[in-house]
Design a protein around this motif. Sequence first.
Motif, PDB file in Angstrom:
ATOM      1  N   GLU A  37       0.846  -1.204   0.000  1.00  0.00           N
ATOM      2  CA  GLU A  37       0.000   0.000   0.000  1.00  0.00           C
ATOM      3  C   GLU A  37       0.882   1.255   0.000  1.00  0.00           C
ATOM      4  O   GLU A  37       1.831   1.353   0.768  1.00  0.00           O
ATOM      5  N   GLY A  38       0.558   2.176  -0.887  1.00  0.00           N
ATOM      6  CA  GLY A  38       1.280   3.447  -0.935  1.00  0.00           C
ATOM      7  C   GLY A  38       2.554   3.411  -1.753  1.00  0.00           C
ATOM      8  O   GLY A  38       3.212   4.444  -1.919  1.00  0.00           O
ATOM      9  N   ARG A  56      -4.373  -8.316  -8.791  1.00  0.00           N
ATOM     10  CA  ARG A  56      -5.113  -8.004  -7.571  1.00  0.00           C
ATOM     11  C   ARG A  56      -4.641  -6.645  -7.075  1.00  0.00           C
ATOM     12  O   ARG A  56      -3.462  -6.304  -7.192  1.00  0.00           O
ATOM     13  N   HIS A  58      -5.631  -2.216  -6.043  1.00  0.00           N
ATOM     14  CA  HIS A  58      -6.240  -0.986  -6.541  1.00  0.00           C
ATOM     15  C   HIS A  58      -5.098   0.011  -6.785  1.00  0.00           C
ATOM     16  O   HIS A  58      -4.289   0.235  -5.892  1.00  0.00           O
ATOM     17  N   MET A  60      -3.562   3.782  -8.520  1.00  0.00           N
ATOM     18  CA  MET A  60      -3.883   5.148  -8.951  1.00  0.00           C
ATOM     19  C   MET A  60      -2.857   5.579  -9.994  1.00  0.00           C
ATOM     20  O   MET A  60      -1.650   5.570  -9.728  1.00  0.00           O
ATOM     21  N   THR A  70      -8.247   5.650 -11.311  1.00  0.00           N
ATOM     22  CA  THR A  70      -7.840   4.458 -10.562  1.00  0.00           C
ATOM     23  C   THR A  70      -8.283   3.207 -11.315  1.00  0.00           C
ATOM     24  O   THR A  70      -9.283   3.228 -12.033  1.00  0.00           O
ATOM     25  N   ASN A  72      -8.763  -1.115 -10.805  1.00  0.00           N
ATOM     26  CA  ASN A  72      -8.748  -2.228  -9.850  1.00  0.00           C
ATOM     27  C   ASN A  72      -9.298  -3.522 -10.438  1.00  0.00           C
ATOM     28  O   ASN A  72      -9.589  -4.458  -9.710  1.00  0.00           O
ATOM     29  N   THR A  94       0.711   4.698  -8.382  1.00  0.00           N
ATOM     30  CA  THR A  94       0.862   4.379  -6.956  1.00  0.00           C
ATOM     31  C   THR A  94      -0.160   3.315  -6.565  1.00  0.00           C
ATOM     32  O   THR A  94      -1.316   3.378  -6.995  1.00  0.00           O
ATOM     33  N   ALA A  95       0.275   2.372  -5.761  1.00  0.00           N
ATOM     34  CA  ALA A  95      -0.641   1.329  -5.279  1.00  0.00           C
ATOM     35  C   ALA A  95      -1.463   1.888  -4.119  1.00  0.00           C
ATOM     36  O   ALA A  95      -0.910   2.353  -3.133  1.00  0.00           O
ATOM     37  N   LEU A  96      -2.773   1.859  -4.255  1.00  0.00           N
ATOM     38  CA  LEU A  96      -3.641   2.311  -3.158  1.00  0.00           C
ATOM     39  C   LEU A  96      -3.801   1.211  -2.111  1.00  0.00           C
ATOM     40  O   LEU A  96      -4.039   1.497  -0.937  1.00  0.00           O
ATOM     41  N   THR A  97      -3.687  -0.036  -2.553  1.00  0.00           N
ATOM     42  CA  THR A  97      -3.745  -1.170  -1.632  1.00  0.00           C
ATOM     43  C   THR A  97      -2.581  -2.087  -1.980  1.00  0.00           C
ATOM     44  O   THR A  97      -1.937  -1.890  -3.012  1.00  0.00           O
ATOM     45  N   LYS A  98      -2.361  -3.088  -1.162  1.00  0.00           N
ATOM     46  CA  LYS A  98      -1.353  -4.075  -1.564  1.00  0.00           C
ATOM     47  C   LYS A  98      -1.862  -4.780  -2.816  1.00  0.00           C
ATOM     48  O   LYS A  98      -3.081  -4.900  -3.006  1.00  0.00           O
TER      49      LYS A  98
END
Lengths: 141, 157
Positions: A37-38, A56, A58, A60, A70, A72, A94-98
């Motif tokens: 994430e991030g 897999r 989400h 951005m 975004t 996903n 950028t990855a919003l989640t893992k």
Amino acid sequence: MHHLDAGQIKKLKIFRDLLPNEWDQLYPLLSHVWVIEGEQMLRQGERAHCFFVILRGHFMIHYNDGRAITLNQKGDIIGWSSVSFPSEYTANVTALTKGELLCISGTEFLELLQSNSGLVEKVLKKINKFIQTRPQIGYLQ
Amino acid sequence: MKGLEAISHYHGVSLAVLGVTVVFIALVVLAVIISRLHVVLGVWENPKAWLDRVRLWVFPEKPEKPEPPGPYFDDIHESARQLNLLIHAIGEPFSLPALIEKAEKIGISHAHSVVSHLIVSHLIVPDQKGYFYWNQKECDRLLGKGRGKKGVETING
């Protein structure tokens, strides 16, 4: 090597129509990537060395001017600039989640396309179609 | 006995029909085998891929279940309330990266995941020009659905 079943990956829309021999040529080019994430995966202006297929997570895609979209959906593509000219990423990612992605080297992918015209028809058309269905907020990845 | 009489006596017509039928069936079988030859050759060349295909056909995979949210989503309503306030302060439409940056600066934990969760929940929606809005209508709908649940009312302040 791959921790995912080849059959699972083959079912992704981008690879679905490949013949067994075409898939055998493409499969060795795929590598499996995990992000947290991030994590900033790509930076606008950096040399584009590979593109990614989302398995897999989400993500951005954002410009330096603040605009963003975004993604996903499994099978969505990020970093398409690696197989176009000039070979620079045109946005940040950028990855919003893992997340988990497949990474494909742009250079190796282009070499494969040059040696197999059938792949150009099947894969490039799908990628172009996919890019066109995205929200058009400018020239994104 | 001669001619048609002999043919009839020794079941000549039946034998002729049987012969034609056997030859016709054999030709049909041969045509089917030739038409599927590429499948057989495909299996011969790449047995693993075909085994995978058969396995998927026999045991079709169930659709993947979405991952359960992380433990930090226990406090999703509080994070959503804070982001809602932040969005009001920034103004709409807002830039998503700017929102995340500001959220991290004011100490909202897992700002990226929270924003992702709000997008998936349609509380933050794109304006198709690269910027985003807070979806008050969806927020009100969720509040209505969750009214009575502890802490939900806090989203609207």
